[in-house]
Design a protein around this motif. Structure first.
Motif, short mmCIF file in Angstrom:
data_model
loop_
_atom_site.label_atom_id
_atom_site.label_comp_id
_atom_site.label_asym_id
_atom_site.label_seq_id
_atom_site.Cartn_x
_atom_site.Cartn_y
_atom_site.Cartn_z
N VAL A 76 27.16 11.08 7.09
CA VAL A 76 26.65 10.24 6.01
C VAL A 76 25.68 9.20 6.56
O VAL A 76 25.93 8.57 7.59
N ALA A 77 24.55 9.04 5.89
CA ALA A 77 23.54 8.05 6.27
C ALA A 77 23.10 7.30 5.03
O ALA A 77 23.04 7.86 3.93
N TYR A 78 22.74 6.03 5.21
CA TYR A 78 22.40 5.18 4.08
C TYR A 78 20.92 4.80 4.04
O TYR A 78 20.51 3.95 3.26
N ALA A 79 20.13 5.45 4.87
CA ALA A 79 18.67 5.32 4.84
C ALA A 79 18.11 6.46 5.67
O ALA A 79 18.70 6.84 6.68
N PHE A 80 17.01 7.04 5.23
CA PHE A 80 16.37 8.05 6.06
C PHE A 80 15.51 7.36 7.11
O PHE A 80 15.08 6.21 6.92
N PRO A 81 15.26 8.00 8.22
CA PRO A 81 14.48 7.37 9.29
C PRO A 81 13.12 6.88 8.80
O PRO A 81 12.40 7.62 8.12
N GLY A 82 12.80 5.64 9.12
CA GLY A 82 11.51 5.07 8.73
C GLY A 82 11.46 4.50 7.33
O GLY A 82 10.42 3.99 6.90
N MET A 83 12.56 4.55 6.59
CA MET A 83 12.56 4.05 5.20
C MET A 83 12.22 2.57 5.18
O MET A 83 12.89 1.77 5.84
N PRO A 84 11.21 2.15 4.43
CA PRO A 84 10.82 0.74 4.41
C PRO A 84 11.69 -0.09 3.48
O PRO A 84 12.37 0.42 2.60
N ALA A 85 11.65 -1.40 3.71
CA ALA A 85 12.29 -2.36 2.82
C ALA A 85 11.21 -2.98 1.93
O ALA A 85 10.02 -2.77 2.14
N PHE A 86 11.64 -3.73 0.94
CA PHE A 86 10.70 -4.38 0.02
C PHE A 86 10.72 -5.88 0.24
O PHE A 86 11.74 -6.54 0.03
N GLY A 87 9.59 -6.42 0.67
CA GLY A 87 9.46 -7.85 0.78
C GLY A 87 10.09 -8.42 2.03
O GLY A 87 10.44 -7.71 2.98
N THR A 88 10.24 -9.74 2.04
CA THR A 88 10.82 -10.48 3.16
C THR A 88 11.89 -11.42 2.65
O THR A 88 11.94 -11.75 1.45
N ASP A 89 12.74 -11.88 3.57
CA ASP A 89 13.76 -12.84 3.19
C ASP A 89 13.19 -14.26 3.31
O ASP A 89 12.01 -14.46 3.59
N GLU A 90 14.04 -15.25 3.11
CA GLU A 90 13.57 -16.63 3.10
C GLU A 90 13.01 -17.07 4.45
O GLU A 90 12.18 -17.97 4.53
N ALA A 91 13.43 -16.41 5.51
CA ALA A 91 12.94 -16.75 6.85
C ALA A 91 11.68 -15.98 7.21
O ALA A 91 11.14 -16.15 8.30
N GLY A 92 11.22 -15.12 6.31
CA GLY A 92 10.01 -14.36 6.56
C GLY A 92 10.24 -13.04 7.26
O GLY A 92 9.29 -12.31 7.55
N ALA A 93 11.51 -12.72 7.52
CA ALA A 93 11.82 -11.43 8.15
C ALA A 93 11.88 -10.34 7.08
O ALA A 93 12.01 -10.62 5.88
N ALA A 94 11.78 -9.09 7.52
CA ALA A 94 11.85 -7.98 6.58
C ALA A 94 13.18 -8.00 5.83
O ALA A 94 14.24 -8.24 6.42
#
Length: 281
Positions: A76-94
């Motif tokens: 079981v996997a919860y993301a495929f390889p290379g799957m991007p995230a949307f936006g950044t958090d409050e610290a500016g990280a992905a």
């Protein structure tokens, strides 16, 4: 094996309906999207009482994916390889990945339940996120099939794309002005096919939509869209013996705005049925 995909639009609101469908239609593997709950909130007991193993992936009341199977799910996997995230958090990280993909192996098939980002509107940051997400999915598919050309791979779920004009019957969705039908989105869908996947349903079910907006009497007028797909590699497509779109699941009490899409697979001897149309060459 009978495999189905269904954007259930809140599994907790429709638990009885979803489980009843899976039992009534003898579904072996059910990929779900928009479960709209945290993994620990998923109604496991009802599915397990009906004979299913379940793996779920969700963080909040938005998005979320799951797979229910008669046989145990492995790898079981919860993301495929290379799957991007949307936006950044409050610290500016992905930002963390959204709960839009869950993959597992069952019966020799690598199944991914996918909820492709909507895109919101042309030019919106979410639209470009959608295109990036689809590009990463294509790269994963290309690499997976290059590494194992005989891999039985199935990408199933809500792709939020109507790849041709025939797949769009909603008058509010206009090419050039709307997401789901823009050239870049359609090109991204075509790129998945070029990477080695086949839409295994449409050759067997030449007409029909899978989604109808709740508003403006879209369903009674049959002003829907075909945006839910089962895409398979050559090894998967060669085992497909039948397909159905369950339009009647849009009717009745508390329906989802999507309906299930189902394929039957002959996994033991996919090449021995001489009567099956030769459409997946």
């Amino acid at each position: 094996m009978r495999l189905a995909t269904w954007n259930v639009n809140s599994v907790r609101a429709r638990t009885e309906r979803v489980v009843d469908f899976a039992v009534r239609e003898s579904i072996d593997v059910l990929a779900m999207q928009e479960i709209k709950c945290k993994a620990e909130q998923f109604p496991y007991e009802q599915f397990e009482d009906a004979g299913f193993h379940v793996e779920a992936h969700g963080f909040s009341q938005w998005n979320g994916v799951a797979i229910a199977s008669r046989e145990p799910l492995t790898d079981v996997a919860y993301a495929f390889p290379g799957m991007p995230a949307f936006g950044t958090d409050e610290a500016g990280a992905a930002a963390p990945h959204e709960a839009r993909a869950i993959g597992a192996t069952v019966g020799g098939i690598r199944v991914w339940s996918l909820y492709v980002p909507n895109g919101r509107s042309l030019g919106d940051p979410h639209y470009y996120y959608k295109l990036d997400w689809l590009s990463a999915l294509r790269e994963y598919t290309t690499d997976a099939l290059q590494n194992d050309p005989d891999l039985a791979l199935a990408l199933v779920g809500d792709f939020n794309i109507a790849p041709t004009d025939a797949d769009n019957g909603d008058p509010a969705v206009v090419p050039g002005f709307s997401t789901h039908v823009s050239p870049p989105e359609r090109e991204a869908f075509a790129a998945l096919e070029e990477a080695g996947l086949t839409d295994v349903v449409r050759p067997l079910v030449p007409t029909g939509f899978t989604y109808w907006d709740y508003k403006r009497l879209r369903f009674p007028r049959n002003e829907g869209m075909r945006i839910d797909f089962i895409l398979g590699s050559h090894a998967f497509a060669g085992a497909v013996a039948g397909a159905t779109i369950h339009r009647n699941e849009r009717k009745g009490k508390l329906p989802s705005d999507h309906v299930p899409v189902v394929v039957d697979l002959d996994l033991e001897s996919p090449d021995e049925d001489d009567d099956r149309p030769m459409i997946f060459g």
